[in-house]
Design an enzyme around this catalytic site. Structure first.
Site, PDB file in Angstrom:
ATOM      1  N   HIS A 192     -68.831  42.848 -65.715  1.00  0.00           N
ATOM      2  CA  HIS A 192     -68.114  43.731 -64.788  1.00  0.00           C
ATOM      3  C   HIS A 192     -69.008  44.075 -63.608  1.00  0.00           C
ATOM      4  O   HIS A 192     -70.228  43.913 -63.648  1.00  0.00           O
ATOM      5  CB  HIS A 192     -67.614  45.007 -65.488  1.00  0.00           C
ATOM      6  CG  HIS A 192     -68.689  45.998 -65.841  1.00  0.00           C
ATOM      7  ND1 HIS A 192     -69.296  46.813 -64.922  1.00  0.00           N
ATOM      8  CD2 HIS A 192     -69.248  46.312 -67.045  1.00  0.00           C
ATOM      9  CE1 HIS A 192     -70.179  47.585 -65.525  1.00  0.00           C
ATOM     10  NE2 HIS A 192     -70.183  47.304 -66.814  1.00  0.00           N
ATOM     11  N   CYS A 193     -68.378  44.539 -62.532  1.00  0.00           N
ATOM     12  CA  CYS A 193     -69.107  45.083 -61.379  1.00  0.00           C
ATOM     13  C   CYS A 193     -68.560  46.485 -61.173  1.00  0.00           C
ATOM     14  O   CYS A 193     -68.749  47.349 -62.031  1.00  0.00           O
ATOM     15  CB  CYS A 193     -68.973  44.187 -60.163  1.00  0.00           C
ATOM     16  SG  CYS A 193     -67.287  43.686 -59.749  1.00  0.00           S
ATOM     17  N   SER A 194     -67.860  46.736 -60.089  1.00  0.00           N
ATOM     18  CA  SER A 194     -67.222  48.036 -59.889  1.00  0.00           C
ATOM     19  C   SER A 194     -65.777  47.976 -60.387  1.00  0.00           C
ATOM     20  O   SER A 194     -65.462  48.457 -61.465  1.00  0.00           O
ATOM     21  CB  SER A 194     -67.278  48.446 -58.416  1.00  0.00           C
ATOM     22  OG  SER A 194     -68.625  48.675 -58.012  1.00  0.00           O
ATOM     23  N   THR A 198     -67.440  40.142 -60.251  1.00  0.00           N
ATOM     24  CA  THR A 198     -67.052  39.724 -61.595  1.00  0.00           C
ATOM     25  C   THR A 198     -66.375  38.362 -61.568  1.00  0.00           C
ATOM     26  O   THR A 198     -66.655  37.499 -62.405  1.00  0.00           O
ATOM     27  CB  THR A 198     -66.107  40.765 -62.221  1.00  0.00           C
ATOM     28  OG1 THR A 198     -66.781  42.016 -62.301  1.00  0.00           O
ATOM     29  CG2 THR A 198     -65.671  40.337 -63.612  1.00  0.00           C
TER      30      THR A 198
END
Length: 824
Positions: A418-420, A426
């Protein structure tokens, strides 16, 4: 494509590209700018020229900057329009009069940034010629989510594999930006999913995107958790992540991962200490992995001498693509990252990949380096290319993806990414790691499925990131030209703000008031130009320049790097990637319109537009790689199922930028050639030393051809301990990852000793001449910008764990603001 319905034609226009002029006629239709040369005036006088007439089409939707330079008739300088296209084509058109130039400028502007609605784009009117190969292919049918996961071994009838297809999002009410069908662990109910969704940004829960066909290990993806400053936890989310990591283990008859024997250090401090003690490079790990994937090779640990067993080093991983400090700063506004005290069945790695704003600014610097390609035949500005750090970013994305592929394919582990919000970084990491793991995705159809699944279906915001409806800021009037100056390389082509008042006075020559009081654009004869109505644009569809970012561009660039490094492992060629990039912005097809699956479904794109995949499949021969070797054999080097990037061999995608390899990569290629010669010299010198007996303490004098002939004195040890068979000695260069283990740590679980001091790339160079060469190389700004300091892609580390010095200087508020802006 059929001939356009022309609205305006301008005769005897000089087009300028690469500093070379061409005389022709300029025709404007609703969607295209068409330049035909030689002009009709010449072909009419000499009919033999008709056979040599050519025409170049430019789609209005791929314009990224259009500048009008009006000049007064007394100046003797023609008025011009300079256009920069998204495909890095640069062209200037010189007009005989100001009014003609203004007329063309206003018409182009009205057909780009004043459409007001997505359904006025070319895709909604384009149809391939009847009975053409493209018209007979329905590209919308190529991707079927059930068929793809059935290929991976998952369907409604195979719940025993540990996964099931959930329809909880069938009407997109559960998570509007997610696909309608979600692959989740069999033992997790939909009721649990609903409770878990509240703990993930935009309800983007952990869900499966890839299951390895050999070891059943998985790649899952999601958005960031929401612990906030109170460090909230969510039992359902923890159970869901645990189930994602244990599904394949339970299927194989193993035990659950809920109660591990040991847990990784959860604190930020521990993560940073681990990062600072890391000494392995991606190339080292790749070499070790290559030994794993070649059958019949016995691999030994370089420190303990113990034999390493393939697949015995499982260590599940949660990957946070963001810089460490950004992840923690987000907690101040309710977001954040996983507290590993509650996810003890896995370890966490931060990849330090910057957000969309940093990437956009990086590309803008690249554009600055090549922006004079219309009026100048000179190569790009190498200094600006270096300052862009574009190659450094591509290398970082590749390294992060390689880490994921290594964990899944080599260590038989599961990875959650995941990222944000889980739709930018992602998607890059998820798609690239699968490209490395699965040969199917390296075929033409397979790559199309990969893009459909991990980009379109999982909700990458193509519309906002691409700016399909354009923006008025991209159309400027350069007031400097009113003074009669000529266009020169290096001039700023967007400095219109200071001269708007002066230009307003000049408008009376080509504008007049309408009855309603609004200015009407007129042609040279005073006839009003039809610009169309300017309806209000829906807020979620309007182009916001701060939302635009080259996220998918970077994915294609990273794919190009893999294709260039492994030219026989891909069915498609470089031109396929280039044309795919073009059609992301051309708006000729409906494939990349809108931001997610729900919006495309509601817009009925499959009924109203054509799919871009029909274009590619109907021209398969044009996009097929002639070097492609379909054979997969893990016992033959170069034909393994898994492939890894050489992150110290990242090059500019010069074809995309319409430049030659020498113009973009000349310095890098020369540097690499020098390094190869030095390495060969070192190897030869080392072999020579080992082949002759030398007494203890004896000295030898060697002259190095790379050190200006200066001899040096070296001492040679009388004895050398050979390495265990199968383990080759490698140089320990730096990695662009901030939390990556060395090859020893990766392949030997449970043993972590302090990392030795960083060795020079030229370890074993007793003369010290390579060190001198490396010092000279490190002084080049080019190398620093591309690989984060010197050669070899060494890691940039800071006390905060950020990917560069800017991260260390940003305040927490600035970091939060940047990350929030990236979460549109």
């Amino acid at each position: 494509m059929a001939a356009p319905h022309l609205k305006h034609t301008f005769a005897n226009i000089h087009a300028l590209r690469g500093g070379k002029p061409e005389l022709g006629d300029l025709a404007l239709s609703d969607y295209h700018l068409v330049f035909r040369f030689p002009p009709e005036s010449l072909t009419a006088a000499d009919p033999s020229l008709k056979k040599s007439v050519k025409q170049v089409w430019f789609a209005f939707h791929i314009i990224s900057q259009c500048t009008l330079r009006p000049t007064p008739p007394s100046s003797g300088v023609p008025s011009s329009i300079r256009i920069r296209f998204r495909d890095f084509t640069y062209v200037s058109f010189n007009f005989a009069g100001d009014k003609e130039a203004r007329e063309a400028f206003e018409f182009i502007k009205s057909r780009t940034c004043k459409l007001g609605s997505v359904d006025k784009l070319l895709a909604f009117s384009y149809r391939p010629p009847p009975n053409s190969p493209e018209s007979k292919i329905n590209g919308w049918d190529l991707y079927d989510v059930r068929a793809e996961f059935r290929r991976q071994g998952i369907s409604e009838k195979s719940r025993e594999l540990g996964w099931r297809i959930s329809t909880i999002n069938k009407d997109y009410s559960f998570s509007p930006t997610y696909p309608a069908l979600l692959i989740v662990p069999s033992k997790i109910s939909d009721a649990t999913l609903k409770y878990a969704a509240s703990y993930r940004s935009r309800q983007r829960i952990p869900t499966l995107t890839y299951r390895h066909p050999v070891n059943n290990c998985t790649i899952t993806r999601c958005s960031q958790p929401l612990p906030g400053i109170s460090f909230k936890r969510n039992i359902q989310d923890e159970s869901l992540v645990s189930a994602c990591f244990s599904a394949s283990t339970e299927f194989a008859g193993g035990t659950s991962l809920d109660m591990p024997a040991e847990s990784p250090p959860p604190s930020m401090a521990d993560l940073m200490i681990e990062s600072e003690n890391t000494n392995g490079s991606m190339s080292d790990i790749q070499k070790a992995d290559d030994e794993h994937t070649v059958g019949g090779t016995i691999l030994y640990d370089g420190k303990t001498g113990k034999r390493l067993i393939y697949g015995a080093q499982q260590q599940n991983l949660i990957v946070d693509a963001r810089p460490v400090i950004n992840s923690y700063a987000m907690q101040a506004i309710g977001y954040g990252t996983e507290n590993m005290e509650h996810y003890k069945f896995a370890k966490k790695e931060y990849l330090n990949i910057d957000n969309i704003h940093v990437m956009r600014e990086s590309l803008e610097k690249v554009i600055s380096a090549i922006k004079d390609a219309d009026v100048s035949p000179f190569p790009p500005n190498k200094e600006l290319l270096a300052k862009s750090k574009w190659l450094k970013h591509i290398g970082g994305i590749l390294s992060g993806s390689a880490l994921i592929a290594q964990r899944v394919g080599i260590q038989h582990s599961n990875v959650l990414i995941h990222c944000s919000d889980g739709w930018d970084r992602t998607s890059q990491l998820s798609a690239l790691s699968q490209l490395m793991l699965d040969p199917y995705y390296r075929t033409l159809e397979g790559f199309i499925v990969l893009v459909e699944k991990d980009w379109l279906s999982f909700g990458h915001m193509f519309h906002l990131r691409s700016g399909h409806l354009s923006h008025e800021d991209w159309f400027t009037v350069d007031g400097d030209a009113l003074a009669g100056t000529a266009v020169k390389p290096g001039e700023n082509d967007g400095r219109a703000d200071h001269f708007e008042n002066a230009i307003a006075g000049a408008k009376r020559f080509w504008n007049k008031k309408t009855a309603s009081g609004k200015e009407a654009v007129t042609d040279a004869d005073g006839t009003p130009i039809e610009t169309g109505v300017e309806p209000a644009v829906a807020e979620n569809m309007a182009t916001r320049p701060k939302d635009i970012s080259p996220v998918f561009h970077q994915f294609l660039d990273a794919t190009y790097q893999l294709l260039r490094q492994h030219p026989t492992r891909f069915e498609f060629n470089e031109r396929f990637l280039r044309r795919l990039y073009y059609h992301v912005y051309s708006c000729q097809y409906g494939t990349f319109l809108f931001n997610n699956e729900r919006q495309r479904h509601e817009a009925r794109l499959q009924e109203r537009t054509r799919s871009v995949w029909a274009y590619f499949l109907s021209r398969r021969s044009e996009f097929t790689n002639e070097q492609y070797d379909v054979t997969i054999d893990d016992h033959v080097r170069g034909r393994e199922r898994i492939l890894f990037p050489r992150c110290d061999d990242v090059r500019w995608w010069h074809q995309l930028f319409n430049r030659t390899d020498d113009e973009m990569n000349g310095d890098l290629n020369a540097l690499a050639a020098t390094a190869e010669r030095v390495a060969a010299y070192q190897q030869a010198s080392s072999s020579s030393e080992l082949s002759r007996p030398v007494d203890a303490g004896a000295t030898d004098v060697n002259s190095n051809p790379l050190s200006s002939g200066a001899p040096s004195r070296t001492s040679v040890s009388p004895t050398r301990s050979p390495l265990p068979p199968g383990l080759a000695a490698t140089a320990a260069g730096g990695s662009v990852l901030a939390g990556m283990e060395s090859a020893h740590e990766v392949l030997t679980p449970g043993t972590r000793s302090p990392a030795p001091p960083n060795r020079n790339v030229a370890a074993g160079d007793p003369t010290g001449t390579f060190a001198a060469l490396q010092e000279r190389i490190s002084g080049l700004s080019l190398g620093k910008a591309m690989f984060g300091g010197g050669t070899g892609g060494s890691t940039e580390r800071s006390s905060t764990g950020g990917s560069g010095s800017d991260s260390g200087r940003n305040s927490q508020n600035e970091l939060v603001e940047q990350e929030m802006k990236s979460m549109s």
